[in-house]
Design a protein around this motif. Structure first.
Motif, PDB file in Angstrom:
ATOM      1  N   ASN A   2       1.184  -1.354   0.007  1.00 42.45           N
ATOM      2  CA  ASN A   2      -0.584   0.233   0.214  1.00 42.45           C
ATOM      3  C   ASN A   2       0.882   1.116  -0.192  1.00 42.45           C
ATOM      4  O   ASN A   2       2.153   1.324   0.514  1.00 42.45           O
ATOM      5  CB  ASN A   2      -1.080   0.050   1.575  1.00 42.45           C
ATOM      6  CG  ASN A   2      -1.589  -1.147   0.735  1.00 42.45           C
ATOM      7  OD1 ASN A   2      -2.414  -2.089  -0.077  1.00 42.45           O
ATOM      8  ND2 ASN A   2      -2.763  -1.213   2.214  1.00 42.45           N
ATOM      9  N   PHE A   3       0.302   2.979  -0.655  1.00 45.58           N
ATOM     10  CA  PHE A   3       0.809   3.494  -0.318  1.00 45.58           C
ATOM     11  C   PHE A   3       1.271   4.345   0.868  1.00 45.58           C
ATOM     12  O   PHE A   3      -0.267   4.525   0.649  1.00 45.58           O
ATOM     13  CB  PHE A   3       0.455   4.144  -1.822  1.00 45.58           C
ATOM     14  CG  PHE A   3       0.485   5.594  -2.233  1.00 45.58           C
ATOM     15  CD1 PHE A   3       2.224   5.862  -2.130  1.00 45.58           C
ATOM     16  CD2 PHE A   3       0.195   6.633  -1.680  1.00 45.58           C
ATOM     17  CE1 PHE A   3       2.853   7.241  -2.321  1.00 45.58           C
ATOM     18  CE2 PHE A   3       1.060   8.707  -1.669  1.00 45.58           C
ATOM     19  CZ  PHE A   3       1.768   8.393  -2.015  1.00 45.58           C
ATOM     20  N   ASP A  41      -3.937   0.136  -2.405  1.00 45.53           N
ATOM     21  CA  ASP A  41      -2.867  -0.852  -3.257  1.00 45.53           C
ATOM     22  C   ASP A  41      -2.855  -0.066  -4.635  1.00 45.53           C
ATOM     23  O   ASP A  41      -3.854   0.915  -5.225  1.00 45.53           O
ATOM     24  CB  ASP A  41      -3.277  -2.448  -2.341  1.00 45.53           C
ATOM     25  CG  ASP A  41      -4.680  -2.521  -3.580  1.00 45.53           C
ATOM     26  OD1 ASP A  41      -4.894  -1.756  -4.561  1.00 45.53           O
ATOM     27  OD2 ASP A  41      -5.290  -3.295  -2.720  1.00 45.53           O
ATOM     28  N   ASP A  42      -1.997  -0.905  -5.380  1.00 45.24           N
ATOM     29  CA  ASP A  42      -1.444  -0.533  -6.549  1.00 45.24           C
ATOM     30  C   ASP A  42      -3.351  -0.594  -7.746  1.00 45.24           C
ATOM     31  O   ASP A  42      -3.920   0.061  -8.585  1.00 45.24           O
ATOM     32  CB  ASP A  42      -1.110  -1.225  -7.605  1.00 45.24           C
ATOM     33  CG  ASP A  42      -0.238  -0.485  -8.934  1.00 45.24           C
ATOM     34  OD1 ASP A  42       0.064   0.121  -8.699  1.00 45.24           O
ATOM     35  OD2 ASP A  42      -0.516  -1.455  -9.744  1.00 45.24           O
ATOM     36  N   GLU A  43      -3.592  -1.975  -7.061  1.00 47.80           N
ATOM     37  CA  GLU A  43      -4.741  -1.779  -7.777  1.00 47.80           C
ATOM     38  C   GLU A  43      -6.050  -1.170  -7.851  1.00 47.80           C
ATOM     39  O   GLU A  43      -6.148  -0.388  -8.856  1.00 47.80           O
ATOM     40  CB  GLU A  43      -5.778  -3.507  -7.820  1.00 47.80           C
ATOM     41  CG  GLU A  43      -7.080  -3.412  -8.983  1.00 47.80           C
ATOM     42  CD  GLU A  43      -7.870  -2.938  -8.258  1.00 47.80           C
ATOM     43  OE1 GLU A  43      -8.486  -2.625  -9.315  1.00 47.80           O
ATOM     44  OE2 GLU A  43      -7.975  -2.497  -6.703  1.00 47.80           O
ATOM     45  N   LEU A  45      -5.483   2.589  -6.619  1.00 45.79           N
ATOM     46  CA  LEU A  45      -4.827   3.730  -7.292  1.00 45.79           C
ATOM     47  C   LEU A  45      -4.975   3.935  -8.586  1.00 45.79           C
ATOM     48  O   LEU A  45      -5.811   5.119  -9.727  1.00 45.79           O
ATOM     49  CB  LEU A  45      -3.957   3.826  -7.005  1.00 45.79           C
ATOM     50  CG  LEU A  45      -2.809   3.571  -5.420  1.00 45.79           C
ATOM     51  CD1 LEU A  45      -1.579   3.629  -4.757  1.00 45.79           C
ATOM     52  CD2 LEU A  45      -3.426   5.160  -4.890  1.00 45.79           C
ATOM     53  N   ARG A  46      -4.995   2.527  -9.044  1.00 44.43           N
ATOM     54  CA  ARG A  46      -5.917   2.818 -11.057  1.00 44.43           C
ATOM     55  C   ARG A  46      -6.493   2.025 -11.190  1.00 44.43           C
ATOM     56  O   ARG A  46      -6.832   2.440 -12.327  1.00 44.43           O
ATOM     57  CB  ARG A  46      -4.172   1.933 -12.019  1.00 44.43           C
ATOM     58  CG  ARG A  46      -4.167   0.530 -11.460  1.00 44.43           C
ATOM     59  CD  ARG A  46      -3.220  -0.484 -12.367  1.00 44.43           C
ATOM     60  NE  ARG A  46      -1.643   0.120 -11.385  1.00 44.43           N
ATOM     61  CZ  ARG A  46      -1.000   0.267 -13.237  1.00 44.43           C
ATOM     62  NH1 ARG A  46      -1.651   0.231 -13.839  1.00 44.43           N
ATOM     63  NH2 ARG A  46       0.248   0.607 -12.868  1.00 44.43           N
ATOM     64  N   LEU A  57      -4.291   7.619 -10.028  1.00 48.16           N
ATOM     65  CA  LEU A  57      -3.368   7.887 -10.224  1.00 48.16           C
ATOM     66  C   LEU A  57      -3.743   8.395 -11.760  1.00 48.16           C
ATOM     67  O   LEU A  57      -2.355   9.349 -11.827  1.00 48.16           O
ATOM     68  CB  LEU A  57      -2.512   6.469 -10.908  1.00 48.16           C
ATOM     69  CG  LEU A  57      -1.759   5.810  -9.468  1.00 48.16           C
ATOM     70  CD1 LEU A  57      -1.368   4.823 -10.552  1.00 48.16           C
ATOM     71  CD2 LEU A  57      -0.600   6.323  -8.645  1.00 48.16           C
ATOM     72  N   SER A  97       3.243   2.257 -13.227  1.00 47.88           N
ATOM     73  CA  SER A  97       3.440   2.208 -11.492  1.00 47.88           C
ATOM     74  C   SER A  97       3.373   3.193 -11.108  1.00 47.88           C
ATOM     75  O   SER A  97       3.960   4.562 -11.489  1.00 47.88           O
ATOM     76  CB  SER A  97       4.789   0.781 -11.026  1.00 47.88           C
ATOM     77  OG  SER A  97       5.423   2.149 -11.261  1.00 47.88           O
ATOM     78  N   ALA A  98       2.691   2.568  -9.774  1.00 48.95           N
ATOM     79  CA  ALA A  98       2.261   4.052  -8.759  1.00 48.95           C
ATOM     80  C   ALA A  98       3.826   5.079  -8.735  1.00 48.95           C
ATOM     81  O   ALA A  98       3.551   5.974  -8.784  1.00 48.95           O
ATOM     82  CB  ALA A  98       1.505   3.105  -7.674  1.00 48.95           C
ATOM     83  N   ASP A  99       4.503   3.621  -7.974  1.00 47.08           N
ATOM     84  CA  ASP A  99       5.200   4.580  -7.880  1.00 47.08           C
ATOM     85  C   ASP A  99       6.225   5.509  -8.640  1.00 47.08           C
ATOM     86  O   ASP A  99       7.178   6.802  -8.287  1.00 47.08           O
ATOM     87  CB  ASP A  99       7.423   3.435  -7.761  1.00 47.08           C
ATOM     88  CG  ASP A  99       6.524   2.506  -5.833  1.00 47.08           C
ATOM     89  OD1 ASP A  99       5.798   3.563  -5.486  1.00 47.08           O
ATOM     90  OD2 ASP A  99       6.956   1.321  -5.679  1.00 47.08           O
TER      91      ASP A  99
END
Length: 166
Positions: A2-3, A41-43, A45-46, A57, A97-99
């Motif tokens: 998680n971010f 999490d990434d999912e 966020l996007r 994102l 990627s989120a990062d």
């Protein structure tokens, strides 16, 4: 994973001079955007949350391009390629990627702060469409733009997991 938002939002100095007021407000709204991503999490966020495909994102990506365009290219006069394709900046590609996207946003904001710090509010530049604009107006525009998209982020975040708040 998680971010985690980097740092806390700073309290505003309510008796600051004009320049400090403008830069503090923009920094507050920049931090608020990242705060809206905290814990996701990434999912999440996007994940597209509107019929047009808008995601958290996507907002980050758009605002990175907006910061670069106004502060670095228009005001700073830097000749550099766009950080993202302006025609697709609200959409997140599978390989992004989120990062990576958040990193571009953070680095662009840092560079924008440096450019703004080196100028004066009365500095006037000409936009690519021929209109004169001073740094004061650019700062006000970016505050408005970031705050407006934070409203979108509020709605998206509430739809994702029910989280509300400033």
């Amino acid at each position: 994973m998680n971010f985690t938002a980097p740092g806390e939002r700073q309290q505003l100095n309510r008796v600051a001079d004009e320049r400090e007021t403008l830069t503090q407000q923009l920094d507050f709204h920049r931090a608020t955007l990242l705060h809206k991503l905290d814990g996701l999490d990434d999912e999440q966020l996007r994940r597209p949350m509107t019929p047009s495909g808008l995601s958290l994102l996507g907002l980050v990506k758009h605002l990175a391009g907006t910061e670069q365009g106004w502060f670095l290219k228009i005001y700073g006069g830097l000749d550099e390629p766009d950080v993202f394709d302006p025609d697709t900046e609200f959409r997140v590609r599978p390989e992004e990627s989120a990062d990576e996207l958040i990193g571009v946003y953070l680095r662009t904001c840092d560079r924008a702060r440096e450019v703004v710090a080196a100028g004066t509010l009365d500095d006037v530049v000409t936009t690519p469409w021929g209109a004169p604009v001073n740094l004061r107006a650019i700062l006000a525009h970016l505050i408005q733009e970031t705050a407006r998209h934070n409203g979108h982020a509020d709605i998206i975040r509430e739809q994702l997991d029910g989280t509300t708040g400033e």
